[in-house]
Design a protein around this motif. Sequence first.
Motif, mmCIF file in Angstrom:
data_model
loop_
_atom_site.group_PDB
_atom_site.id
_atom_site.type_symbol
_atom_site.label_atom_id
_atom_site.label_comp_id
_atom_site.label_asym_id
_atom_site.label_seq_id
_atom_site.Cartn_x
_atom_site.Cartn_y
_atom_site.Cartn_z
ATOM 1 N N GLU A 199 4.561 -6.963 -10.489
ATOM 2 C CA GLU A 199 3.583 -6.422 -11.508
ATOM 3 C C GLU A 199 2.316 -5.281 -11.574
ATOM 4 O O GLU A 199 2.640 -4.153 -12.213
ATOM 5 N N LEU A 200 1.962 -5.399 -10.270
ATOM 6 C CA LEU A 200 0.810 -3.822 -9.592
ATOM 7 C C LEU A 200 1.498 -3.247 -9.825
ATOM 8 O O LEU A 200 1.298 -1.918 -10.717
ATOM 9 N N LEU A 201 3.041 -2.437 -9.306
ATOM 10 C CA LEU A 201 3.670 -1.107 -9.402
ATOM 11 C C LEU A 201 4.105 -0.859 -10.642
ATOM 12 O O LEU A 201 3.980 0.123 -11.498
ATOM 13 N N ARG A 202 4.593 -2.139 -11.941
ATOM 14 C CA ARG A 202 4.742 -1.544 -13.392
ATOM 15 C C ARG A 202 2.955 -1.204 -13.643
ATOM 16 O O ARG A 202 3.110 -0.334 -14.696
ATOM 17 N N ALA A 203 2.707 -2.055 -13.358
ATOM 18 C CA ALA A 203 1.133 -1.774 -13.839
ATOM 19 C C ALA A 203 0.497 -0.582 -13.430
ATOM 20 O O ALA A 203 -0.075 0.866 -14.182
ATOM 21 N N ASP A 204 0.716 0.529 -12.219
ATOM 22 C CA ASP A 204 0.399 1.375 -12.007
ATOM 23 C C ASP A 204 1.607 3.089 -12.092
ATOM 24 O O ASP A 204 2.003 3.462 -12.050
ATOM 25 N N LEU A 249 0.565 -1.174 0.027
ATOM 26 C CA LEU A 249 -0.529 0.294 0.023
ATOM 27 C C LEU A 249 0.870 1.225 0.155
ATOM 28 O O LEU A 249 0.520 2.665 -0.952
ATOM 29 N N VAL A 250 2.098 1.516 0.696
ATOM 30 C CA VAL A 250 2.631 2.643 0.630
ATOM 31 C C VAL A 250 3.864 2.575 0.088
ATOM 32 O O VAL A 250 3.771 3.227 -0.799
ATOM 33 N N ALA A 251 3.773 1.506 -0.839
ATOM 34 C CA ALA A 251 4.120 1.397 -2.230
ATOM 35 C C ALA A 251 4.030 2.370 -2.920
ATOM 36 O O ALA A 251 4.507 2.745 -4.180
ATOM 37 N N ARG A 252 2.844 2.016 -2.981
ATOM 38 C CA ARG A 252 2.210 2.040 -4.404
ATOM 39 C C ARG A 252 1.293 3.598 -4.201
ATOM 40 O O ARG A 252 1.773 4.727 -4.555
ATOM 41 N N GLN A 253 1.131 4.247 -2.830
ATOM 42 C CA GLN A 253 0.911 5.342 -2.906
ATOM 43 C C GLN A 253 1.223 6.149 -1.043
ATOM 44 O O GLN A 253 0.470 5.510 0.003
ATOM 45 N N GLY A 279 -9.510 3.014 10.910
ATOM 46 C CA GLY A 279 -9.142 1.682 10.570
ATOM 47 C C GLY A 279 -9.923 1.405 9.798
ATOM 48 O O GLY A 279 -9.687 0.817 8.697
ATOM 49 N N ALA A 280 -11.143 1.512 8.971
ATOM 50 C CA ALA A 280 -12.011 2.514 8.322
ATOM 51 C C ALA A 280 -11.337 2.555 6.371
ATOM 52 O O ALA A 280 -10.873 2.257 5.511
ATOM 53 N N GLU A 281 -9.849 3.760 6.843
ATOM 54 C CA GLU A 281 -9.508 4.119 5.683
ATOM 55 C C GLU A 281 -8.128 2.920 5.346
ATOM 56 O O GLU A 281 -7.620 3.317 4.449
ATOM 57 N N LEU A 282 -7.790 2.505 6.676
ATOM 58 C CA LEU A 282 -6.659 1.306 6.400
ATOM 59 C C LEU A 282 -7.091 -0.056 5.581
ATOM 60 O O LEU A 282 -6.754 0.051 4.650
ATOM 61 N N ALA A 283 -8.185 -0.528 6.190
ATOM 62 C CA ALA A 283 -9.146 -1.103 5.775
ATOM 63 C C ALA A 283 -9.488 -1.246 3.993
ATOM 64 O O ALA A 283 -9.882 -2.224 2.869
ATOM 65 N N ASP A 284 -9.731 0.242 3.812
ATOM 66 C CA ASP A 284 -10.267 0.215 2.665
ATOM 67 C C ASP A 284 -9.173 0.366 1.381
ATOM 68 O O ASP A 284 -9.788 -0.110 0.147
ATOM 69 N N GLY A 285 -7.822 0.878 1.959
ATOM 70 C CA GLY A 285 -7.193 0.695 1.045
ATOM 71 C C GLY A 285 -6.843 -0.683 1.053
ATOM 72 O O GLY A 285 -6.274 -1.224 -0.238
ATOM 73 N N ARG A 286 -6.745 -1.836 2.207
ATOM 74 C CA ARG A 286 -6.551 -3.060 1.903
ATOM 75 C C ARG A 286 -6.854 -3.748 0.741
ATOM 76 O O ARG A 286 -7.060 -4.292 0.027
ATOM 77 N N LEU A 287 -8.415 -3.194 1.130
ATOM 78 C CA LEU A 287 -9.502 -4.385 0.193
ATOM 79 C C LEU A 287 -9.479 -3.466 -1.267
ATOM 80 O O LEU A 287 -9.177 -4.930 -2.387
ATOM 81 N N THR A 288 -9.110 -2.415 -1.628
ATOM 82 C CA THR A 288 -8.754 -2.153 -3.007
ATOM 83 C C THR A 288 -8.188 -2.961 -3.915
ATOM 84 O O THR A 288 -7.493 -3.268 -4.733
ATOM 85 N N LEU A 289 -7.080 -2.760 -2.757
ATOM 86 C CA LEU A 289 -5.786 -3.483 -2.766
ATOM 87 C C LEU A 289 -5.860 -4.965 -3.767
ATOM 88 O O LEU A 289 -5.125 -5.329 -4.726
ATOM 89 N N CYS A 290 -5.985 -5.819 -2.499
ATOM 90 C CA CYS A 290 -7.149 -6.677 -2.877
ATOM 91 C C CYS A 290 -7.605 -7.402 -3.940
ATOM 92 O O CYS A 290 -7.032 -7.880 -5.014
ATOM 93 N N SER A 291 -8.194 -6.733 -4.313
ATOM 94 C CA SER A 291 -8.956 -6.551 -5.262
ATOM 95 C C SER A 291 -7.994 -6.457 -6.645
ATOM 96 O O SER A 291 -8.127 -7.047 -7.805
ATOM 97 N N ALA A 292 -7.000 -5.517 -6.696
ATOM 98 C CA ALA A 292 -6.137 -5.435 -8.195
ATOM 99 C C ALA A 292 -5.140 -6.389 -7.862
ATOM 100 O O ALA A 292 -4.599 -6.662 -8.596
ATOM 101 N N LEU A 293 -4.886 -7.010 -6.936
ATOM 102 C CA LEU A 293 -3.959 -8.022 -6.588
ATOM 103 C C LEU A 293 -3.683 -9.441 -7.134
ATOM 104 O O LEU A 293 -3.699 -9.504 -7.943
#
Length: 385
Positions: free
Chosen positions: A318-323, A140-144, A202-216
């Motif tokens: 690959e996800l970072l490359r896609a970004d 998450l931190v590497a992306r944003q 916690g909602a901000e962190l969990a929301d970021g993780r959920l979005t990340l998992c969907s992309a990952l």
Amino acid sequence: MYVRRVELLDFRSYPHAFIDLESGPSVLIGPNGVGKTNLVEALGYVATLASHRVANDAPLVRVGAARAVVRCAIVHEARELLVELEIVPGRANRARLGRSPVTRARDILGALRMVMFAPEDLALVRGDPAERRRYLDDLLVARQPRYAGVRADYERVLKQRNALLRTAYLTRKVSRRRGGVVDGQDDLATLDVWDHHLARHGAELADGRLTLCSALGPHVAKAYAAVSAGKGEARLAYEARSWWPAEPAATSGREEIEQALLGALAAARPAEIERGVTLVGPHRDDLALTLGELPVKGYASHGESWSYALALRLAAFELLRADRIEPVLVLDDVFAELDAGRRERLAGLVATADQVLVTCAVAEDVPPSLAGARYLVSEGQVARG
């Protein structure tokens, strides 16, 4: 992106060392125990402000020294940036960007994007949930990089809330032993306030993780298929059982997540007071890893576990490359653990990276397709081979 130069002062086993690197593949060769991993660990620390090997900073400073310094010259889009990080155990790290001091060390996050695969990564599939949470949060931190602040805010609130619960727990324990009456209202008067803080961060962190998992997910499936030659389907899912009865969806939204956390905190309050610790929140979540219909942990073979751990790192790459983020890729003592087929497939997958740093004890372990610069590492010294 690639690291052109790295210089170490009193870091681990190095009193002073520097190495000039190139883009493309580079292989660090030397017997076990001479400091190959120390070099890439220093780069990893610049990228994440944490070590992949130890939980605190003290072992990073050479015995007898008061501090360690890591300097990196990083080239990105034809521009070079110098990053300097001073590590002082027990104190806040100090950092510079382009020779100018920054207010907080975490302000350097994003200057070096890096994905590292190391033997310790087997813990991603066989270890505790904390290993998988760290994997998600580091990515998450590497992306944003702003998520470093989100993560820090959540941990700060969690620490404060746990301290409050712990004080209340001890007060009740002492009072019961003395036969007193325990009403518990005074020491828990601010718990509602901390509930809202925990739910918001916690909602901000969990929301970021959920979005990340969907992309990952698709990248993990693709990477595992490539490494294993199509033997098994790898899937992952975010688990938040402490605050969400079913698997949360990536489309849940931050507001919905915050309300779910608040409800779960309210329901868990009696148990939390009895145990003196926060039982609800993203700090208790997990990443469920499956191969086919079975969980990887406990069912996968050693080779399958290695392939899955490798797939997680390749998926991050690959996800970072896609970004449009081209990270440095580090393979620390990886090829010795893989059979010939997996070695060749891995080499083919990473050969096009801007920079690949490989460590090995025996040069023959590295496939010829990763032929590039060679560096010989001995006790406290690095020389171009």
